[in-house]
Design an enzyme around this catalytic site. Structure first.
Site: not given
Length: 142
Positions: A101-103
């Site tokens: 979900a990356s950042h």
């Protein structure tokens, strides 16, 4: 494979982002994995994941969906997204997915999907407004 109801809002321009487990769970990941293979007509893909607690289960479900459609999967385990892109191109996979979900905050998870050559896969393969996803509802790329 039975149809899985999916909120179409989880499909962003180039990735999948949703809260776990209410919007994305193992059933959804399995359905996306199967549809990904059908759409790309892929024979061999790469899978990686980040360190989120839900990532191993979502990656395993994605792999299960992909293999259910006859694809071979190389599971690279916990690997940075840019390294996943590198191995897709270097090892000449038909595509790849990074479960991440990356950042986004910890309650989120999702996937970054790429095609051959590690080029981004736009989420147009899930037609706008469609909320059912199975290997029969996804059309192969042209």
């Amino acid at each position: 494979m039975t149809s899985v109801r999916i909120n179409p809002d989880i499909f962003k321009a180039y990735d999948v982002r949703a809260t776990y487990p209410d919007q994305i769970d193992e059933r959804v990941a399995r359905a996306i994995g199967a549809a990904f293979i059908v759409y790309l007509a892929a024979k061999r893909i790469a899978v990686g994941r980040d360190m989120r607690l839900s990532s191993p289960a979502l990656a395993a479900a994605f792999i299960e969906g992909a293999t259910s459609q006859g694809a071979d999967v190389v599971d690279y385990g916990m690997i940075p997204t840019d390294m996943l892109y590198f191995v897709v191109a270097r090892d000449r996979h038909d595509g790849g997915v990074e479960v991440t979900a990356s950042h986004n905050p910890k309650q989120y998870n999702g996937a970054k999907l790429v095609r051959e050559g590690a080029f981004p896969l736009e989420s147009v393969w899930l037609h706008p407004g469609r909320s059912d996803l199975n290997s029969q509802t996804v059309q192969r790329k042209r």
